[in-house]
Design an enzyme around this catalytic site. Structure first.
Site, PDB file in Angstrom:
ATOM      1  N   HIS A   1      82.954  30.389  45.047  1.00  0.00           N
ATOM      2  CA  HIS A   1      83.427  31.581  44.346  1.00  0.00           C
ATOM      3  C   HIS A   1      84.912  31.754  44.638  1.00  0.00           C
ATOM      4  O   HIS A   1      85.321  31.755  45.794  1.00  0.00           O
ATOM      5  CB  HIS A   1      82.604  32.765  44.847  1.00  0.00           C
ATOM      6  CG  HIS A   1      82.935  34.078  44.222  1.00  0.00           C
ATOM      7  ND1 HIS A   1      83.129  34.231  42.862  1.00  0.00           N
ATOM      8  CD2 HIS A   1      83.079  35.310  44.773  1.00  0.00           C
ATOM      9  CE1 HIS A   1      83.391  35.516  42.619  1.00  0.00           C
ATOM     10  NE2 HIS A   1      83.369  36.182  43.753  1.00  0.00           N
TER      11      HIS A   1
ATOM     12  N   GLN B   1      84.199  40.995  36.666  1.00  0.00           N
ATOM     13  CA  GLN B   1      84.090  39.836  35.774  1.00  0.00           C
ATOM     14  C   GLN B   1      82.815  39.858  34.944  1.00  0.00           C
ATOM     15  O   GLN B   1      82.675  39.055  34.008  1.00  0.00           O
ATOM     16  CB  GLN B   1      84.149  38.544  36.590  1.00  0.00           C
ATOM     17  CG  GLN B   1      82.913  38.312  37.446  1.00  0.00           C
ATOM     18  CD  GLN B   1      83.018  37.106  38.352  1.00  0.00           C
ATOM     19  OE1 GLN B   1      83.608  37.164  39.426  1.00  0.00           O
ATOM     20  NE2 GLN B   1      82.440  36.000  37.916  1.00  0.00           N
TER      21      GLN B   1
ATOM     22  N   CYS C   1      85.334  33.894  37.658  1.00  0.00           N
ATOM     23  CA  CYS C   1      85.975  34.309  38.917  1.00  0.00           C
ATOM     24  C   CYS C   1      87.316  33.620  39.093  1.00  0.00           C
ATOM     25  O   CYS C   1      88.276  34.220  39.565  1.00  0.00           O
ATOM     26  CB  CYS C   1      85.065  34.010  40.102  1.00  0.00           C
ATOM     27  SG  CYS C   1      84.584  32.281  40.259  1.00  0.00           S
TER      28      CYS C   1
END
Ligand SMILES: *[C@@H]1O[C@H](CO)[C@@H](O)[C@H](O)[C@H]1NC(C)=O
Ligand SMILES: *[C@@H]1O[C@H](CO)[C@@H](O)[C@H](O)[C@H]1NC(C)=O
Ligand SMILES: *[C@@H]1O[C@H](CO)[C@@H](O)[C@H](O)[C@H]1NC(C)=O
Ligand SMILES: *[C@@H]1O[C@H](CO)[C@@H](O)[C@H](O)[C@H]1NC(C)=O
Ligand SMILES: *[C@@H]1O[C@H](CO)[C@@H](O)[C@H](O)[C@H]1NC(C)=O
Ligand SMILES: *[C@@H]1O[C@H](CO)[C@@H](O)[C@H](O)[C@H]1NC(C)=O
Length: 453
Positions: free
Chosen positions: A399, A245, A251
């Site tokens: 995340h 990414q 993410c």
């Protein structure tokens, strides 16, 4: 091989089908949303409308009560379902219409007021994706007090340094996993590091605890294998390649694309091997905040259902907040999406294993602590070791990643998880993390979506 999976899902009798980043500053809880709502809706139009900016005339009023745990009911007793979406908003499905809006907020400098009793302009359409309208919601029961708090603006300043002593310390105090020095991370701006792991604003301070396992899930889960890995089902891999990414807080888009890519492979017996475009999501989706973050529920689920996902080749990844340009591309839609367990707060380990084995990889999110950045291999468990003062507790992030399997090693249960930091990180781009104890909240908010190949 494929047969054995189909056989397995038949045995399991599929019944229940179904991160992360807090990116608007709204911070609303379940109890803030539960209650009686009035939605004011604009005239429906056949057009898919992406622009609900408050300029529409909202004449039609509808009223619902949102009840525990996920039941919505209107004045006439018609029933539907609802869920909050992280701490950001909520979605209601009733009378063949779907309503979604972010909760309202005001921000003045670092002062934020969450106006949980009202919504920002939201989107509604029928369950087939037609007859779009805009709406705003007002909760007509309960408290209308704004919840005011002070937020930290901007990301951290400075550069990232890994402390060799901390790495040694991690490796000496436990033996489940090993840490190592990543030269490519050394000296990166801290802001980039924060974007990699979810972003400065991504922390959900009070994620739901895993729900109690239902009797049915207990029984069904007894049939599941001890080890399961979508990368190797009798020698066949159903998971698309690991990507990177970069330093964009995307993410959530990679987790979402990864889930849909893998599930297209699972559903098509690997005949549809599409790589999908996270850049389209970052640049074009009104349901996310570009490189500042978003949510798998709203992307793999809702954006994919409402607008569709396009192939990578149609809008290649740049890792920046490029302008959206509408392109004529093939689009992949989702037929269904849900929080694992059925609604926000209903997740647990067994529901996750069942969802994963029955339908394919699931989007999960977890809290990233400083020690995780130096993960090299093994089964991750948070150690509390930090590389210095650069990551204070309030900068712990959420995340979004992709769970592709699970297993057990020397009595330690783990999830197998695909990250989006390139193949040079962790176990060829993957990591394993302790399973069954909600490690770093990884068992609290999993999402699944069912694409149409
Ligand atoms: C969000 O709300 C929850 C519950 O009301 C609270 O515990 C938490 O501190 C709030 N978050 C922020 C950033 O103020
Ligand atoms: C809202 O969107 C409409 C339709 O795209 C546009 O015409 C209007 O100027 C916008 N209004 C505001 C306040 O941005
Ligand atoms: C924002 O805060 C400043 C300083 O307290 C104040 O002067 C200003 O009026 C506030 N703006 C709004 C829109 O409330
Ligand atoms: C934020 O709130 C604090 C305390 O209520 C106040 O002292 C400060 O002036 C406010 N700042 C802004 C920019 O409104
Ligand atoms: C896949 O798993 C089997 C055992 O189930 C193992 O023998 C084989 O080496 C694995 N293949 C790969 C590519 O890891
Ligand atoms: C799935 O693909 C494999 C490999 O191409 C093939 O051998 C198998 O027959 C296919 N299974 C089904 C159910 O189509």
């Amino acid at each position: 091989m494929w047969k054995s999976i189909q056989y397995l899902s038949v045995i399991l009798a599929v019944v229940c089908v179904q991160q992360l980043r807090a990116d608007t500053p709204a911070n609303c809880t379940y109890e803030d949303i539960r209650g009686v709502w009035e939605f004011s809706e604009s005239e429906a139009s056949a057009e898919r409308s992406e622009v609900c900016n408050g300029s529409q005339v909202l004449l039609n009023k509808v009223r619902f009560e949102l009840l525990f745990p996920n039941i919505a009911v209107d004045n006439f007793g018609n029933k539907g379902i609802w869920t909050i979406i992280y701490n950001q908003g909520f979605e209601v499905v009733i009378n063949y219409r779907k309503y979604f809006a972010f909760s309202d907020y005001r921000q003045n400098g670092t002062n934020v007021s969450s106006l949980c009793h009202q919504t920002r302009p939201g989107w509604s359409h029928d369950v087939l994706g037609h007859n779009w309208a805009c709406f705003t919601g007002l909760r007509i029961s309960g408290s209308h007090e704004p919840k005011t708090y002070t937020t930290k603006l901007g990301g951290p300043v400075g550069v990232y340094r890994q402390n060799p002593h901390s790495i040694q310390q991690i490796n000496s105090i436990q033996s489940l996993w090993t840490a190592k020095h990543y030269p490519h991370l050394e000296g990166k701006p801290l802001r980039d590091i924060h974007n990699m792991k979810g972003g400065p604003k991504s922390r959900i301070l009070s994620p739901p605890a895993p729900a109690a396992v239902t009797d049915k899930d207990w029984r069904d889960a007894l049939q599941l294998p001890d080890h399961f890995d979508w990368r190797n089902i009798s020698g066949v891999n159903y998971v698309s390649p690991v990507r990177n990414q970069g330093s964009c807080g995307s993410c959530y888009a990679f987790s979402s694309m990864g889930m849909i890519e893998a599930r297209l492979r699972v559903q098509s017996n690997n005949t549809v091997q599409e790589i999908l475009s996270p850049q389209d999501v970052v640049s074009c989706s009104e349901y996310a905040q570009g490189c500042d973050g978003g949510f798998p529920y709203l992307i793999a689920g809702k954006y994919a259902q409402d607008f569709g996902l396009i192939p990578e080749s149609c809008f290649p990844y740049t890792g920046a907040g490029d302008q959206c340009h509408e392109k004529k591309c093939r689009r992949y839609y989702t037929a269904h999406y849900d929080y694992v367990g059925g609604y926000y707060g209903a997740c647990n380990e067994e529901a996750m294993r069942l969802a994963l084995v029955r339908k394919g990889p699931i989007s999960v999110s977890f809290e990233v602590y400083d020690d995780f950045m130096s993960y090299a291999g093994g089964i991750y468990k948070h150690t509390g070791v930090t590389h210095g003062l650069q990551f204070e507790p309030f900068e712990i992030t959420n995340h979004a990643v992709l769970a592709v399997g699970y297993g057990v090693e020397n009595g330690q249960k783990y999830w197998i998880v695909k990250n989006s930091w390139g193949t040079g990180w962790g176990e060829s781009g993957y990591f394993r993390i302790s399973r069954g104890s909600n490690e770093c909240n990884i068992e609290s908010i999993a999402v699944e979506a069912i694409p149409i190949p």
